[in-house]
Design an enzyme around this catalytic site. Structure first.
Site, PDB file in Angstrom:
ATOM      1  N   HIS A 193       0.832  -1.211   0.000  1.00  0.00           N
ATOM      2  CA  HIS A 193       0.000   0.000   0.000  1.00  0.00           C
ATOM      3  C   HIS A 193       0.865   1.258   0.000  1.00  0.00           C
ATOM      4  CE1 HIS A 193       1.158  -0.571   4.151  1.00  0.00           C
ATOM      5  NE2 HIS A 193       0.832   0.697   4.412  1.00  0.00           N
TER       6      HIS A 193
ATOM      7  N   ASP B 191       0.504   4.860   2.094  1.00  0.00           N
ATOM      8  CA  ASP B 191      -0.304   5.324   3.232  1.00  0.00           C
ATOM      9  C   ASP B 191      -1.353   6.343   2.784  1.00  0.00           C
ATOM     10  OD1 ASP B 191       1.051   3.725   5.039  1.00  0.00           O
ATOM     11  OD2 ASP B 191       2.572   5.257   5.440  1.00  0.00           O
TER      12      ASP B 191
ATOM     13  N   HIS C 242       4.736   0.200   0.259  1.00  0.00           N
ATOM     14  CA  HIS C 242       5.484  -0.638   1.193  1.00  0.00           C
ATOM     15  C   HIS C 242       4.629  -1.771   1.739  1.00  0.00           C
ATOM     16  CE1 HIS C 242       3.630   2.586   3.518  1.00  0.00           C
ATOM     17  NE2 HIS C 242       3.631   1.771   4.549  1.00  0.00           N
TER      18      HIS C 242
ATOM     19  N   ARG D 103       4.993   5.679  14.110  1.00  0.00           N
ATOM     20  CA  ARG D 103       4.889   6.290  12.775  1.00  0.00           C
ATOM     21  C   ARG D 103       4.164   7.623  12.844  1.00  0.00           C
ATOM     22  NH1 ARG D 103       1.120   3.644   8.307  1.00  0.00           N
ATOM     23  NH2 ARG D 103      -0.136   5.489   8.692  1.00  0.00           N
TER      24      ARG D 103
HETATM   25  C1  SIN Z   1       3.090   0.585   7.773  1.00  0.00           C
HETATM   26  O1  SIN Z   1       3.319   1.767   8.028  1.00  0.00           O
HETATM   27  O2  SIN Z   1       2.365   0.265   6.836  1.00  0.00           O
HETATM   28  C2  SIN Z   1       3.713  -0.508   8.635  1.00  0.00           C
HETATM   29  C3  SIN Z   1       5.170  -0.640   8.341  1.00  0.00           C
HETATM   30  C4  SIN Z   1       5.843  -1.582   9.283  1.00  0.00           C
HETATM   31  O3  SIN Z   1       5.371  -1.793  10.417  1.00  0.00           O
HETATM   32  O4  SIN Z   1       6.862  -2.129   8.895  1.00  0.00           O
END
Ligand code: SIN
Length: 301
Positions: free
Chosen positions: A104, A106, A264, A280
């Protein structure tokens, strides 16, 4: 001061050496960091000692911060920080335990998706020999677009596709995630939105493929089977090894990625007692970039 940038041996992303992000950054240094970010789409800083205040303050240098729709997983001290973790406290989840385990970008499901995300690794499962756990894989959707045949680029140019957080959430529940149902109020915060299938970056202008398996359900104006086949073709193209970088986390790593140029995927290959704790932030587009994005969307959507 010139930045010490070293490529991550992919078509995008660089590691930045010699910067302690817990110290105040002067305007010139931040400007260089921001330029490097816009050029390379992903920056890695290792060995950082940011506390929650530092993380939020650094993120704010990139733009206004967004608070996530999943309110129970925000840090109690700093609601701008989303907690991604498998750690439990008295049997209660302390963060989202299975975030990001489908490719995806974000917040592609909102009209103005966020510019970038800053993910800090606080606790990372111990490696066993060469084997690491809880890696995050990134791809360059811009490099993937560049590599498409010209006829395919032309056929995508005017297409749009719906992106839906609710679709993603139900997909996770169908896969066995024990997340509670979204409330009506949460659902009303994230109605599906249409996005161009190929999106010029609102800051750099560089085009990227802008559909992803988490949120994109179909392609507008194409019969369902044709839309599905096109999405499958694009998803398979995006994950070709030439466009991918796999990040093996160490505690203190900060990765900043561009949500218009990359996608990612978090690898969920660990379980308690292996502990993983990440924080995050997500940063909104600045007004001038938002105006460029609005213009692109108005022309197409
Ligand atoms: C994410 O922000 O999609 C999760 C990334 C992660 O936990 O590695």
């Amino acid at each position: 001061m010139q930045l010490d940038l070293r490529p991550l041996n992919t078509r995008f992303g660089v590691e930045v050496f010699g910067i302690d992000l817990a110290q105040p950054l002067d305007a010139e240094t931040f400007d260089r960091i921001e330029k490097a970010f816009d050029e390379h789409s992903l920056l890695l800083f290792r060995g950082q000692t940011l506390d929650e205040n530092d993380h939020v303050a650094l993120s704010r240098r990139f733009g206004t911060l967004q608070s996530h729709v999943l309110k129970p997983y925000l840090s109690s001290e700093h609601p701008e920080l989303l907690v991604l973790s498998n750690i439990e406290d008295n049997g209660q989840a302390t963060g989202i335990g299975d975030a990001g385990q489908i490719w995806h970008a974000d917040t592609s499901y909102v009209e103005t998706p966020c510019r970038c995300s800053l993910l800090l690794g606080r606790e990372i499962p111990e490696p066993r020999g060469d084997r690491t756990f809880g890696d995050t894989v990134f791809l360059s959707a811009a490099a993937a677009y560049d590599a498409l045949p010209e006829e395919r680029k032309a056929s995508l140019a005017r297409l749009t596709a719906p992106h839906s957080f609710i679709h993603y959430y139900k997909l996770k529940q169908a896969q066995g995630s024990n997340r509670p149902d979204l409330t009506k109020e949460q659902e009303s915060e994230v109605p599906p939105v249409d996005q161009p299938v190929v999106l010029p970056h609102p800051i750099t202008g560089r085009k990227a493929i802008y559909v992803n398996p988490s949120y994109t359900t179909t392609i507008n104006a194409l019969p369902e089977a044709e839309g599905r086949a096109l999405l499958d073709e694009l998803f398979a193209h995006l994950v070709k090894p030439a466009f991918v970088y796999r990040h093996k986390w160490r505690p203190g790593d900060l990765v900043i990625w561009d949500n218009y140029a990359t996608q990612h995927l978090a690898i969920g290959d660990y379980a308690l007692p292996q502990r993983r704790l990440m924080h995050r932030t997500t940063v909104l587009l600045r007004d001038d970039a938002k105006a460029r994005l609005d213009e692109t969307r108005r022309a197409l959507v």
